[in-house]
Design a protein around this motif. Sequence first.
Motif, PDB file in Angstrom:
ATOM      1  N   LEU A  85       0.789  -1.203   0.089  1.00  0.00           N
ATOM      2  CA  LEU A  85       0.114   0.023   0.145  1.00  0.00           C
ATOM      3  C   LEU A  85       0.982   1.241   0.025  1.00  0.00           C
ATOM      4  O   LEU A  85       1.845   1.385   0.745  1.00  0.00           O
ATOM      5  CB  LEU A  85      -0.936   0.049   1.239  1.00  0.00           C
ATOM      6  N   THR A  87       0.806   5.222   0.440  1.00  0.00           N
ATOM      7  CA  THR A  87      -0.070   6.296   1.026  1.00  0.00           C
ATOM      8  C   THR A  87       0.698   7.580   0.714  1.00  0.00           C
ATOM      9  O   THR A  87       1.932   7.791   0.567  1.00  0.00           O
ATOM     10  CB  THR A  87      -0.563   5.833   2.420  1.00  0.00           C
ATOM     11  N   ARG A 218       3.468   0.857   2.816  1.00  0.00           N
ATOM     12  CA  ARG A 218       3.168  -0.268   3.908  1.00  0.00           C
ATOM     13  C   ARG A 218       3.204  -1.467   3.435  1.00  0.00           C
ATOM     14  O   ARG A 218       2.950  -1.573   2.149  1.00  0.00           O
ATOM     15  CB  ARG A 218       1.811   0.166   4.612  1.00  0.00           C
ATOM     16  N   GLY A 219       3.194  -2.413   4.258  1.00  0.00           N
ATOM     17  CA  GLY A 219       3.066  -4.012   3.736  1.00  0.00           C
ATOM     18  C   GLY A 219       4.288  -4.500   3.132  1.00  0.00           C
ATOM     19  O   GLY A 219       4.522  -5.278   2.182  1.00  0.00           O
ATOM     20  N   THR A 274      -0.075  -9.494   6.072  1.00  0.00           N
ATOM     21  CA  THR A 274      -0.357  -8.281   5.784  1.00  0.00           C
ATOM     22  C   THR A 274      -1.753  -7.805   6.379  1.00  0.00           C
ATOM     23  O   THR A 274      -2.713  -8.734   6.448  1.00  0.00           O
ATOM     24  CB  THR A 274      -0.533  -8.340   4.258  1.00  0.00           C
ATOM     25  N   HIS A 278      -4.689  -2.846   4.644  1.00  0.00           N
ATOM     26  CA  HIS A 278      -3.967  -2.646   3.527  1.00  0.00           C
ATOM     27  C   HIS A 278      -4.462  -3.047   2.368  1.00  0.00           C
ATOM     28  O   HIS A 278      -4.352  -2.203   1.253  1.00  0.00           O
ATOM     29  CB  HIS A 278      -2.461  -3.285   3.560  1.00  0.00           C
ATOM     30  N   ARG A 279      -5.133  -4.295   2.291  1.00  0.00           N
ATOM     31  CA  ARG A 279      -5.724  -4.677   1.257  1.00  0.00           C
ATOM     32  C   ARG A 279      -7.167  -3.965   0.917  1.00  0.00           C
ATOM     33  O   ARG A 279      -7.505  -3.542  -0.334  1.00  0.00           O
ATOM     34  CB  ARG A 279      -6.040  -6.094   1.199  1.00  0.00           C
ATOM     35  N   ASN A 282      -6.510  -0.658  -0.700  1.00  0.00           N
ATOM     36  CA  ASN A 282      -6.218  -0.887  -2.221  1.00  0.00           C
ATOM     37  C   ASN A 282      -7.237  -1.193  -2.957  1.00  0.00           C
ATOM     38  O   ASN A 282      -7.017  -1.351  -4.428  1.00  0.00           O
ATOM     39  CB  ASN A 282      -4.907  -1.920  -2.028  1.00  0.00           C
TER      40      ASN A 282
END
Length: 444
Positions: A85, A87, A218-219, A274, A278-279, A282
């Motif tokens: 991700l 941001t 991130r991730g 994860t 985060h997903r 997305n």
Amino acid sequence: MTWPFALPFAGLLLSIALGPLLFARFWHHHYGKIAAAWALVALAALTWNAGLGTALAAFVHALLAEYLSFIVLLFALYTVAGGILVTGDIKGTPATNTAILALGTIIASVVGTTGAAMILVRPLIRANLSRPHNVHVLIFFIILAANVGGALSPLGDPPLFVGFLRGVDFFWTTQHLWLQTAIVAGLLLVIFAAIDAWRFCAEKPSSTDGTSEPVRVRGLVNVVLIAAIVVNTLVSATWKPGISFDVFGTHVELQNLVRDAVLVAIAGLSLWLTPDEHREANGFNWEPIREVAKLFAAIFTAIVPVIAMLNAGRSGSFGWLLDAVTTPAGAPREVAYFWSTGLMSAFLDNAPTYLLFFELAGGDPKVLMGELSGTLAAISMGAVYMGALTYIGNAPNFMVAAIANERGIQMPSFFGYMLRAGAVLVPLFVLLTALPIHPLLSPH
């Protein structure tokens, strides 16, 4: 076998091309059934022609020897890339946009064109959402990150992974296509930067409150997992224990089973490690990979009769196509291979098109990597580069357009996109055809 045995494959590809355009709602709900129907017709024709045993053996071979490894790699790349991700506040200036497109082009051969598109499309859209002229940004993103950038490894684009499964060395395209890819990508980035700067200067800058959130990725554990996918694929190409299992006449090699099992485990680790948010940020969902899995299962099944006819050479039903891409003496016309593979990839799908012309060129990876390296280069470049000419040339194209439309960017229609992409790409492909660079695309 005669040409009517190719009709299920042609019908399937036409359904994929025209279904989303002519009856989008029906296609979205029933594409799996439509694809399965065409595959069943192909199997029924095989059964009628050669018997149930031969048809079953061909079906098992298509799924275990061709399809399984193909879809497992796509699944792993899609899952892992979806956990990364980006941001923060990114301003859609010409410099920033060019940098994002260049980054997408560079990473596409590592994380795949689908992975690169999934990682960067949403930050790119956020950066340019306030600009009144932003469609061109997404068009060039599709061309570069979702297509051209994937030309340097089997992880980059599905057709090259098909070639890898057929025996092409992992780094062959890296070694032989880096110059062509650098020329095409470099010129595209220069053209984009000029167009974006012109558009940007004509726009009124949007007002800001002076505060911004710093850019963060991130991730990051998924970056490590992507490296693990690359290492796993490389190991499978060098580790040859000589152990295989016979399944209805198909020899399934141990190293391929281990590679696919590790890929599934890596995807599972990504889902476990994860954070779900985060997903969610997305907009991650399983529908794109589910669609690819269903459609390509049918494609790899329905293409069996076509490959059989291609293997018949000039005495087969596709003798005319072989005549078009070879001289009377039997030498390949590399320019013809490049343009024929490319144009068919643009309007059908580049993975099965690559496979068609790979078989047409003899299907022997050692010969194609050696004395016919120019032919393999022509097929590879045509399939990867010209997949950008239409929305249906490569799987990420439609995905990027759908995400952009969902976020309020009015993407052009099928033919509108084709005209814009063609105006940029066709002159570059003509230039590439004429350049005296190795492997030389000789017209003779």
